[in-house]
Design a protein around this motif. Structure first.
Motif, PDB file in Angstrom:
ATOM      1  N   VAL A 169       0.855  -1.186   0.000  1.00 30.89           N
ATOM      2  CA  VAL A 169       0.000   0.000   0.000  1.00 30.89           C
ATOM      3  C   VAL A 169       0.892   1.236   0.000  1.00 30.89           C
ATOM      4  O   VAL A 169       1.892   1.294   0.734  1.00 30.89           O
ATOM      5  N   LEU A 170       0.536   2.222  -0.817  1.00 30.01           N
ATOM      6  CA  LEU A 170       1.127   3.545  -0.763  1.00 30.01           C
ATOM      7  C   LEU A 170       0.056   4.541  -0.331  1.00 30.01           C
ATOM      8  O   LEU A 170      -1.145   4.286  -0.509  1.00 30.01           O
ATOM      9  N   TYR A 171       0.480   5.680   0.220  1.00 28.88           N
ATOM     10  CA  TYR A 171      -0.459   6.699   0.685  1.00 28.88           C
ATOM     11  C   TYR A 171      -0.115   8.028   0.023  1.00 28.88           C
ATOM     12  O   TYR A 171       1.039   8.463   0.048  1.00 28.88           O
ATOM     13  N   LEU A 172      -1.152   8.680  -0.564  1.00 21.78           N
ATOM     14  CA  LEU A 172      -0.949   9.931  -1.278  1.00 21.78           C
ATOM     15  C   LEU A 172      -1.978  10.967  -0.826  1.00 21.78           C
ATOM     16  O   LEU A 172      -3.143  10.652  -0.598  1.00 21.78           O
ATOM     17  N   TYR A 173      -1.519  12.231  -0.725  1.00 19.00           N
ATOM     18  CA  TYR A 173      -2.378  13.329  -0.281  1.00 19.00           C
ATOM     19  C   TYR A 173      -2.217  14.510  -1.238  1.00 19.00           C
ATOM     20  O   TYR A 173      -1.127  15.074  -1.340  1.00 19.00           O
ATOM     21  N   PRO A 174      -3.288  14.940  -1.949  1.00 19.86           N
ATOM     22  CA  PRO A 174      -3.165  16.023  -2.923  1.00 19.86           C
ATOM     23  C   PRO A 174      -3.378  17.418  -2.354  1.00 19.86           C
ATOM     24  O   PRO A 174      -3.437  18.387  -3.117  1.00 19.86           O
ATOM     25  N   GLY A 175      -3.504  17.522  -1.037  1.00 15.37           N
ATOM     26  CA  GLY A 175      -3.802  18.818  -0.446  1.00 15.37           C
ATOM     27  C   GLY A 175      -5.290  19.035  -0.303  1.00 15.37           C
ATOM     28  O   GLY A 175      -6.119  18.231  -0.757  1.00 15.37           O
ATOM     29  N   PRO A 176      -5.692  20.158   0.303  1.00 15.20           N
ATOM     30  CA  PRO A 176      -7.099  20.355   0.650  1.00 15.20           C
ATOM     31  C   PRO A 176      -7.971  20.931  -0.452  1.00 15.20           C
ATOM     32  O   PRO A 176      -9.185  20.948  -0.317  1.00 15.20           O
ATOM     33  N   GLN A 177      -7.395  21.419  -1.559  1.00 12.21           N
ATOM     34  CA  GLN A 177      -8.176  22.209  -2.498  1.00 12.21           C
ATOM     35  C   GLN A 177      -8.620  21.488  -3.764  1.00 12.21           C
ATOM     36  O   GLN A 177      -9.717  21.723  -4.246  1.00 12.21           O
ATOM     37  N   SER A 178      -7.775  20.647  -4.333  1.00 15.16           N
ATOM     38  CA  SER A 178      -8.081  20.067  -5.641  1.00 15.16           C
ATOM     39  C   SER A 178      -7.799  18.577  -5.653  1.00 15.16           C
ATOM     40  O   SER A 178      -6.843  18.121  -5.017  1.00 15.16           O
TER      41      SER A 178
END
Length: 284
Positions: A169-178
């Motif tokens: 498993v990998l974990y990715l976060y694009p930020g709060p806006q888009s």
């Protein structure tokens, strides 16, 4: 001005020349710095869309559209003489072209580094300022941001086949806006299957040791190419072998997404690296 003891503001030209604007040196020394009253550094304007119906009260909210952004900066330019001032002015103007994007970068202890790509909209003397009669002047500088959400360091995660499991498993976060469209680099040997956020895609080929597959899931330019590992070569496209498979959904904004994967035929050198841009409202 922006608090010089806490915040840093810099312009990075398309050619990589860095111009410190705040948070450096002594304000008032010959140079270039941003003055008081900048606008557009902390927010993004959203145009609301509504739908009206006959004989209905009010309007129904459909959503919002994010147009280009405008950032207004009062830029002070001071030289040791009028000739030096004129050189500094023309040099700074040349570093903020209209036809190429540079980067306005900001750092605070609370947000870290953020940046937005921008170009020159206007650069004109402030009202009451005569740029020909002294060693300095203030210029109302308007920057145009094609995509106004600020970027921070791309989020990334990596897995290496140290246990021989072949799944992970990998974990990715694009930020709060888009929402974010991630990129992947899969290093062989093996055959990769990715499952996340409503996507379930299996690579059409098994690759060997020393080969990799580059995957860009952006819906506008989805790309899957095989090439030699760590190569700058574009390699060969695998789209013709995908048999209608593609990545239909981005990872949602404002939450961490689990990217599950399965690798058939994994070996000791098998790796998977992933990254996604992070976007925020405002530089500060």
């Amino acid at each position: 001005m922006i608090g010089a003891d806490k915040s840093i503001l810099q312009w990075v030209s398309p050619n990589g020349v860095v111009v410190p604007l705040s948070g450096h040196g002594v304000v008032g020394d010959p140079g270039i710095w941003v003055g008081s009253g900048p606008e557009g550094l902390g927010h993004v304007d959203v145009k609301a869309l509504f739908d009206a119906a006959a004989m209905d009260e009010g309007e129904n909210y459909l959503g919002g559209v994010v147009d280009h952004g405008e950032i207004d900066l009062p830029i002070h330019i001071l030289g040791t003489s009028n000739a030096d001032f004129q050189r500094r002015k023309e040099h700074f103007k040349s570093l903020v072209p209209r036809d190429r994007l540079g980067w306005l970068c900001a750092f605070t202890t609370g947000t870290g580094w953020r940046m937005v790509a921008a170009r020159r909209g206007s650069f004109k003397p402030a009202y009451g300022s005569d740029p020909a009669s002294a060693n300095g002047a203030t210029f109302d500088t308007m920057l145009i941001a094609d995509k106004p959400h600020a970027r921070s360091k791309d989020d990334e995660d990596e897995w290496a086949n140290t246990t021989g499991a072949g799944t992970g498993v990998l974990y990715l976060y694009p930020g709060p806006q888009s929402p974010g469209w991630p990129k992947f680099v899969f290093t062989g040997p093996g055959r990769l299957r990715l499952v996340y956020a409503g996507n379930d895609v299996t690579m059409p080929v098994t690759i060997g040791v020393g080969r990799e597959i580059f995957i860009d899931t952006d819906t506008r330019v989805q790309t899957i190419r095989e090439r030699a590992a760590r190569s700058s070569d574009r390699g060969r496209s695998l789209w013709a072998q995908m048999k209608a498979q593609y990545f239909p959904k981005a990872i949602p904004a404002g939450e961490v997404t689990r990217v599950r994967f399965q690798i058939t035929g994994a070996g000791p050198t098998t790796k998977l690296w992933a990254t996604v841009p992070q976007r925020h409202e405002g530089l500060l």
